[in-house]
Design an enzyme around this catalytic site. Structure first.
Site, short mmCIF file in Angstrom:
data_model
loop_
_atom_site.label_atom_id
_atom_site.label_comp_id
_atom_site.label_asym_id
_atom_site.label_seq_id
_atom_site.Cartn_x
_atom_site.Cartn_y
_atom_site.Cartn_z
N GLY A 59 0.82 -1.22 0.00
CA GLY A 59 0.00 0.00 0.00
C GLY A 59 0.84 1.26 0.00
O GLY A 59 0.42 2.30 -0.53
N SER A 60 2.04 1.19 0.55
CA SER A 60 2.88 2.40 0.63
C SER A 60 3.59 2.69 -0.68
O SER A 60 4.20 3.75 -0.82
CB SER A 60 3.90 2.25 1.76
OG SER A 60 3.26 2.37 3.00
N SER A 101 6.72 4.56 3.97
CA SER A 101 6.20 3.37 4.66
C SER A 101 5.24 3.85 5.73
O SER A 101 5.63 4.61 6.62
CB SER A 101 7.34 2.59 5.32
OG SER A 101 6.80 1.65 6.24
N SER A 103 3.75 2.34 8.26
CA SER A 103 4.12 1.95 9.63
C SER A 103 5.51 2.46 10.00
O SER A 103 5.81 2.70 11.17
CB SER A 103 4.10 0.43 9.76
OG SER A 103 5.08 -0.12 8.89
N ARG A 153 -2.90 0.53 3.36
CA ARG A 153 -3.44 0.73 2.00
C ARG A 153 -4.57 1.74 1.99
O ARG A 153 -4.88 2.32 0.95
CB ARG A 153 -3.92 -0.61 1.44
CG ARG A 153 -5.06 -1.22 2.23
CD ARG A 153 -5.29 -2.66 1.82
NE ARG A 153 -6.40 -3.27 2.54
CZ ARG A 153 -6.34 -3.74 3.77
NH1 ARG A 153 -5.21 -3.65 4.46
NH2 ARG A 153 -7.40 -4.30 4.34
N GLU A 238 -6.41 -7.79 -0.73
CA GLU A 238 -6.32 -7.47 0.70
C GLU A 238 -7.69 -7.27 1.35
O GLU A 238 -7.91 -7.68 2.48
CB GLU A 238 -5.44 -6.24 0.91
CG GLU A 238 -3.99 -6.51 0.52
CD GLU A 238 -3.05 -5.36 0.86
OE1 GLU A 238 -2.99 -4.95 2.03
OE2 GLU A 238 -2.40 -4.85 -0.07
N HIS A 254 -0.54 -9.02 -26.88
CA HIS A 254 0.58 -9.73 -27.49
C HIS A 254 0.91 -11.02 -26.74
O HIS A 254 1.91 -11.65 -27.01
CB HIS A 254 1.80 -8.80 -27.56
CG HIS A 254 1.53 -7.59 -28.40
ND1 HIS A 254 1.75 -7.55 -29.76
CD2 HIS A 254 0.97 -6.40 -28.08
CE1 HIS A 254 1.38 -6.37 -30.23
NE2 HIS A 254 0.89 -5.66 -29.23
N LYS A 346 5.26 -11.26 8.04
CA LYS A 346 6.20 -10.33 8.67
C LYS A 346 6.67 -10.89 10.02
O LYS A 346 7.85 -10.82 10.37
CB LYS A 346 5.54 -8.96 8.87
CG LYS A 346 5.27 -8.22 7.57
CD LYS A 346 4.68 -6.84 7.80
CE LYS A 346 4.35 -6.16 6.48
NZ LYS A 346 3.78 -4.83 6.61
C1 F6R Z 1 -1.70 -3.30 4.56
C2 F6R Z 1 -1.04 -3.01 3.28
C3 F6R Z 1 0.32 -3.61 3.03
C4 F6R Z 1 1.43 -2.68 3.57
C5 F6R Z 1 2.81 -3.28 3.33
C6 F6R Z 1 3.94 -2.38 3.75
O1 F6R Z 1 -2.87 -2.53 4.69
O2 F6R Z 1 -1.56 -2.35 2.46
O3 F6R Z 1 0.45 -3.78 1.62
O4 F6R Z 1 1.32 -1.42 2.96
O5 F6R Z 1 2.91 -4.51 4.01
O6 F6R Z 1 3.77 -1.88 5.04
P1 F6R Z 1 3.91 -0.31 5.27
O7 F6R Z 1 2.88 0.32 4.41
O8 F6R Z 1 3.65 -0.10 6.72
O9 F6R Z 1 5.30 0.04 4.88
#
Ligand code: F6R
Length: 355
Positions: A59-60, A101, A103, A153, A238, A254, A346
């Site tokens: 999402g980031s 990011s 988080s 996201r 997601e 193609h 993770k």
């Molecule tokens: C969860 C999401 C994930 C996170 C990814 C990276 O809602 O969208 O795709 O974005 O795991 O984490 P961040 O965004 O915290 O760097």
């Protein structure tokens, strides 16, 4: 049994959406408005950017994809969206690397920022906290601190608009004021039209979710709308916990078109995200591809963006896809918000590292 159709039943919706993803989606237009006012501190030093890299995962990274899509019309410098560890070989002095990011704990993005700084690039950070914010503070990097507490996201407003601001302060202008104003207006109108209160019969997102339900979505974009097609795919995965795929025209003509001849194609539904500025050739291509696919697919649907500017067009497609994937999740009986498998990956990787 409820008297309401499944997506118009408020009790069913609130019992499934236990983490309030719908509330975050409703507030998305105001998130974007608020995000436009966020700035980097300290400000970016003066620099002549020769290469722009946006680093992020999941999402980031979407803000980076949007920047790359808008840059095609505007920027004289190459743009790389980097999803992974380390950094591309082309990166060095003259590169502006923005690490995004939500988080601030994503190890791939932290590793890219560290590699970029070692190689003499200029770094900037967009995050709500974590190790990335600490690193930015320690190194005195321009940092945009965004509010925490959302699913990454669904924080796209916070992750994209400050990025625009950072780029603008580096002399990389991607949008004009009228385009940003229009995008916000379009999102506000859509928020009122697509939310759970609006019944199925008048709600484009609910209707699309119903037509996709039971099939695997394959979302096609053009050179411009591919970013939205990829976002639809990841949001379906997601929010609805369902596999989805994306493709790009003209490239898919193609290779991928042959794949639709398989009998399994009946379980797939093609969605074409149209571009109002596509020329006649590109328009005919969508028509011909759709006709050929329709003979085998479970369904074929076309979706048009709203607005005149590229920003409104891309955001309208993305916001619609976010709502469609949300309703698809509810139809499938899942809570759209949490992503336990992503968290588990993770967690296991973190544990694997501990002594
Ligand atoms: C969860 C999401 C994930 C996170 C990814 C990276 O809602 O969208 O795709 O974005 O795991 O984490 P961040 O965004 O915290 O760097």
């Amino acid at each position: 049994m409820s008297a309401h159709p499944p997506l118009d039943d408020p009790d069913r919706l609130s019992s499934l959406d236990r983490h309030g993803a719908g509330r975050i989606l409703i507030a998305f237009p105001s998130q974007c408005r608020e995000a436009l006012a966020l700035t980097a501190s300290p400000p970016l030093p003066p620099l002549a950017v020769r290469h722009l890299v946006v680093a992020g995962m999941g999402g980031s990274a979407v803000g980076g994809d949007l920047v790359a899509a808008l840059a095609r019309d505007w920027l004289p410098v190459p743009v790389t969206v980097w999803r992974g560890y380390g950094a591309p070989a082309s990166l060095g002095p003259g590169t502006l690397l923005v690490a995004v990011s939500y988080s601030g704990t994503t190890e791939e993005t932290i590793s890219t920022l560290e590699a970029a700084l070692r190689r003499g690039a200029t770094g900037a950070v967009v995050t709500s906290g974590g190790a990335l914010a600490t690193l930015a503070r320690e190194r005195g990097l321009p940092l945009v601190r965004v509010p925490a507490g959302l699913f990454p996201r669904l924080a796209l407003g916070y992750l994209f608009f400050p990025l625009l601001g950072v780029l603008e302060s580096a002399g990389l202008r991607l949008t004009r004021q009228w385009e940003r104003d229009e995008a916000l207006r379009v999102l506000e109108v859509m928020g009122a039209e697509l939310g759970p209160e609006r019944p199925e019969a008048q709600n484009e997102a609910k209707r699309l979710a119903l037509s996709l339900n039971g099939r695997i979505p394959v979302i096609y974009g053009s050179v411009l709308t591919e970013v939205a097609a990829y976002r639809w795919k990841t949001e379906v995965e997601e929010n609805a916990k369902l596999l989805a795929f994306h493709g790009r025209l003209p490239e898919a003509d193609h290779n991928e078109v042959e794949g639709w001849r398989d009998p399994l194609a009946a379980g797939f539904h093609a969605v074409f995200l149209r571009d109002p500025e596509e020329d006649e050739v590109a328009g005919s291509r969508v028509r011909v591809t759709g006709e050929l696919i329709r003979a085998h697919a479970g369904g074929v649907t076309e979706v048009w963006p709203r607005g005149q500017g590229r920003l409104a067009q891309l955001f309208s497609l993305i916001y619609l896809g976010d709502w469609v994937s949300y309703y698809l999740g509810l139809l499938r009986g899942v809570d759209p918000g949490p992503v336990p498998v992503i968290e588990e990956v993770k967690r296991r990787l973190r544990e694997g590292k501990s002594p």
